[in-house]
Design an enzyme around this catalytic site. Structure first.
Site, mmCIF file in Angstrom:
data_model
loop_
_atom_site.group_PDB
_atom_site.id
_atom_site.type_symbol
_atom_site.label_atom_id
_atom_site.label_comp_id
_atom_site.label_asym_id
_atom_site.label_seq_id
_atom_site.Cartn_x
_atom_site.Cartn_y
_atom_site.Cartn_z
ATOM 1 N N SER A 34 0.879 -1.028 0.241
ATOM 2 C CA SER A 34 0.636 -0.214 0.375
ATOM 3 C C SER A 34 1.026 1.492 0.147
ATOM 4 O O SER A 34 1.842 0.928 0.349
ATOM 5 C CB SER A 34 -0.956 -0.558 1.355
ATOM 6 O OG SER A 34 -1.350 1.168 0.996
ATOM 7 N N TYR A 75 -1.895 -1.489 9.909
ATOM 8 C CA TYR A 75 -2.676 -1.491 9.110
ATOM 9 C C TYR A 75 -0.804 -1.188 8.272
ATOM 10 O O TYR A 75 -0.678 -1.795 7.502
ATOM 11 C CB TYR A 75 -2.838 -0.735 8.473
ATOM 12 C CG TYR A 75 -3.513 -1.051 6.844
ATOM 13 C CD1 TYR A 75 -4.471 -1.836 6.049
ATOM 14 C CD2 TYR A 75 -2.932 0.190 5.813
ATOM 15 C CE1 TYR A 75 -4.415 -1.950 4.834
ATOM 16 C CE2 TYR A 75 -3.079 -0.610 4.747
ATOM 17 C CZ TYR A 75 -3.914 -1.327 3.947
ATOM 18 O OH TYR A 75 -4.281 -1.539 2.728
#
Length: 276
Positions: free
Chosen positions: A140, A153
């Site tokens: 990401s 995350y």
């Protein structure tokens, strides 16, 4: 150059980037082994792709190592020419570090990090037997920067980046036919924010709603655009694939201000949320 051919295994294939990748790869002549927890979504996708390609569907929870091992075995049996693996499945968790408990952090790591590790491990022995093969691991832009409220995350996505880069270097040293790309998407218009779990310490539902709205305002890239960018990266054997103008900007900002990127990035995000 890697030629798009043979067959591809994709996790998280029932929606978002995984779904778009399945459609685009099928159009380029790939057979498909599609994995997700959403069996109905997989069957709908397989029907949309149609009979022109061989498609197998597999109910898989990538947070379970045994599920992934079984998926790899079944996928290779169904598609002996399989030469592309996309470890795409991922989840999100809203809340600061003190608002999430250890069980929630473990759950996210089981999917977002260990799912990638187990997927790579399960498929690699077969991929090494192919004349050319490619692994695609989804990190990401939060594997490059780490905003507040994303401790779990970002930690998992940074881990995916480090794991993938090390394995890529190992494959290169071994002169392996297997190439590996790590993908850093910016804001892609998927349902990941709406499907995010909320930390046990988060009591303000308005904050959750605001978080979803901000994500959807900032998510300018479509899943199809993301899929096309990943396919181009596979074809060119790109070691790192940035998706979206936002990802490219954030990557540059982090390079110029590696320890102090958050203040200017926060100002930019606030302007985007206001539409200015």
């Amino acid at each position: 150059m890697t030629t798009i051919r043979g067959a591809a295994a994709i996790t998280g294939a029932a929606s978002g980037i995984g779904r778009a990748l399945a459609i685009e790869l099928a159009q380029r002549g790939c057979d498909l082994a599609l994995a997700d927890r959403d069996e109905a979504g997989l069957k709908t996708l397989a029907a949309e792709i149609g009979p022109a390609r061989k498609v197998s569907v597999h109910r898989v929870d990538v947070g379970e190592a045994d599920d992934i091992a079984q998926f790899a075995s079944e996928a290779v049996a169904a598609h002996p020419a399989l030469n592309i693996v996309v470890n795409n499945a991922g989840v999100a968790l809203m809340g600061s570090f003190e608002e999430i408990d250890q069980a929630q952090m473990d759950w996210l790591f089981d999917v977002n990090f260990w799912g990638v590790v187990h997927g790579t491990r399960a498929f690699l022995p077969h991929l090494k037997t192919r004349p050319e093969a490619h692994i695609v691991n989804l990190s990401s832009i939060f594997g490059i920067v780490a905003p507040p409220g994303q401790s779990a995350y970002a930690a998992a996505k940074f881990a995916v980046r480090g794991f993938s880069e090390s394995v890529r270097h190992e494959l290169g040293v071994a002169d392996s036919p297997v190439k590996l790309s790590v993908v850093h998407p910016g804001g892609v218009a998927t349902a990941i924010a709406r499907n995010a779990r909320t930390g046990v310490g988060v009591t303000d539902n308005a904050r959750r709603v605001q978080s979803i709205e901000r994500f959807e305002t900032a998510a300018k890239t479509t899943p199809k655009q993301a899929a096309l960018r990943i396919i181009r990266g596979i074809e060119r054997n790109e070691p790192r694939i940035l998706i979206g103008n936002d990802a490219r900007f954030i990557d540059l900002l982090q390079r110029f201000r590696p320890g102090t990127y958050w203040a200017p990035l926060q100002r930019r995000l606030e302007k985007m949320a206001k539409g200015t």
